[in-house]
Design an enzyme around this catalytic site. Structure first.
Site, PDB file in Angstrom:
ATOM      1  N   SER A   1       0.767  -1.074  -0.059  1.00 50.67           N
ATOM      2  CA  SER A   1       0.291   0.503   0.374  1.00 50.67           C
ATOM      3  C   SER A   1       0.910   1.153   0.169  1.00 50.67           C
ATOM      4  O   SER A   1       1.377   1.582  -0.900  1.00 50.67           O
ATOM      5  CB  SER A   1      -0.976  -0.469   1.264  1.00 50.67           C
ATOM      6  OG  SER A   1      -2.025   1.230   0.947  1.00 50.67           O
TER       7      SER A   1
ATOM      8  N   ASP B   1      -4.722   9.005  -0.537  1.00 52.46           N
ATOM      9  CA  ASP B   1      -4.603   9.166   0.735  1.00 52.46           C
ATOM     10  C   ASP B   1      -5.591  10.464   1.428  1.00 52.46           C
ATOM     11  O   ASP B   1      -4.784  11.706   0.626  1.00 52.46           O
ATOM     12  CB  ASP B   1      -3.662   8.560   1.440  1.00 52.46           C
ATOM     13  CG  ASP B   1      -3.094   7.227   1.511  1.00 52.46           C
ATOM     14  OD1 ASP B   1      -3.967   6.236   1.097  1.00 52.46           O
ATOM     15  OD2 ASP B   1      -1.634   7.726   1.538  1.00 52.46           O
TER      16      ASP B   1
ATOM     17  N   HIS C   1      -4.417   0.048  -4.469  1.00 55.59           N
ATOM     18  CA  HIS C   1      -5.668  -0.484  -3.323  1.00 55.59           C
ATOM     19  C   HIS C   1      -6.680   0.014  -5.353  1.00 55.59           C
ATOM     20  O   HIS C   1      -7.663   0.930  -5.178  1.00 55.59           O
ATOM     21  CB  HIS C   1      -6.293   0.511  -3.043  1.00 55.59           C
ATOM     22  CG  HIS C   1      -4.997   0.291  -2.106  1.00 55.59           C
ATOM     23  ND1 HIS C   1      -5.662  -1.352  -0.842  1.00 55.59           N
ATOM     24  CD2 HIS C   1      -4.458   0.788  -1.103  1.00 55.59           C
ATOM     25  CE1 HIS C   1      -5.067  -1.063   0.019  1.00 55.59           C
ATOM     26  NE2 HIS C   1      -4.598  -0.388   0.320  1.00 55.59           N
TER      27      HIS C   1
END
EC number: 3.4.13.21
Length: 234
Positions: free
Chosen positions: A123, A138, A160
């Site tokens: 990630s 984010d 992701h």
């Protein structure tokens, strides 16, 4: 030889924490059993460094390696300098990069990995291995001295990655966000890593691992697809 494993996520579907990555990591680190992994926990906003370290130690116990978080060093770089392997965990990419700069770890990590120390991250830990963190997903946003990242992989990474829009979501899709990035940065390449996928980097070659192909977006959202087990130069 540069040797990196960049993982999209810590979980895949209903698997436990890092469970789906274990076969890859066991192969990736086959020659390092009994050695030391320096773990960077900075991305873990909602847990302490000790808690994050313990979670990773438990998840990766089958590797038979000594996992030590950098926060145990008098200077955090001391742990990096002594380690046989470097790992960066997922979480918040902004907080991660900010603290990498604050603790002067950018140059030492870059130097060690470019000289052959294995690196793996998931990630945010995959994102920060790329050219910059400008394709992170984010929040919250904290402000590092620069958005330039470790630059161990010369292009952008988007972990992701999920294609399309979820039902009821009226904001931009991931493709639309990346298209906006490429309008502003038309010479960039963005490698989109779906859940459960990974890139194994060896020098200038990359191999796709996992359950889903990896996508590469360029100017005007031209899209290349790299299927599972494909090896390509970047």
């Amino acid at each position: 030889m540069k040797n990196m494993l960049l993982l999209s996520s810590s979980k895949y579907k209903n698997t436990g924490y890092l469970e789906h990555t274990l076969p890859w990591l066991q192969n990736f680190l086959a020659d390092y059993r009994g050695k030391t992994i320096a773990f960077v926990p900075y991305a873990g906003v909602s847990r302490t460094f000790d808690e994050y370290e313990k979670t990773v130690q438990n998840a990766l116990s089958d590797l038979g390696m000594n996992i030590v978080s950098v926060h145990h060093g008098k200077q955090h770089r001391d742990i990096i300098e002594q380690a046989d392997v470097i790992s960066i965990g997922g979480g918040n990419t902004f907080c991660l990069l900010k603290q990498l700069y604050e603790h002067n770890l950018i140059d030492i990590i870059r130097e060690k990995v470019n000289n052959g120390t294995p690196y793996f991250g998931w990630s945010a830990g995959a994102n920060v291995a790329g050219a910059s963190i400008m394709t992170t997903n984010d929040m919250p946003i904290t402000y590092p001295p620069s958005f330039q990242a470790l630059q161990l992989f010369p292009h952008q990474i988007n972990p992701h990655f999920i294609s399309g829009k979820m039902q009821g979501h009226n904001g931009e899709s991931r493709e639309e966000r990346l298209a906006e990035f490429l309008l502003v940065n038309p010479t960039a390449l963005v490698y989109a890593l779906p859940e459960g996928s990974a890139l194994h980097i060896q020098n200038e070659m990359a191999t796709v691992l996992g359950e889903n192909p990896i996508l590469c977006f360029s100017e005007n959202m031209e899209c290349g697809t790299f299927d599972i087990n494909t090896t390509f130069s970047y």
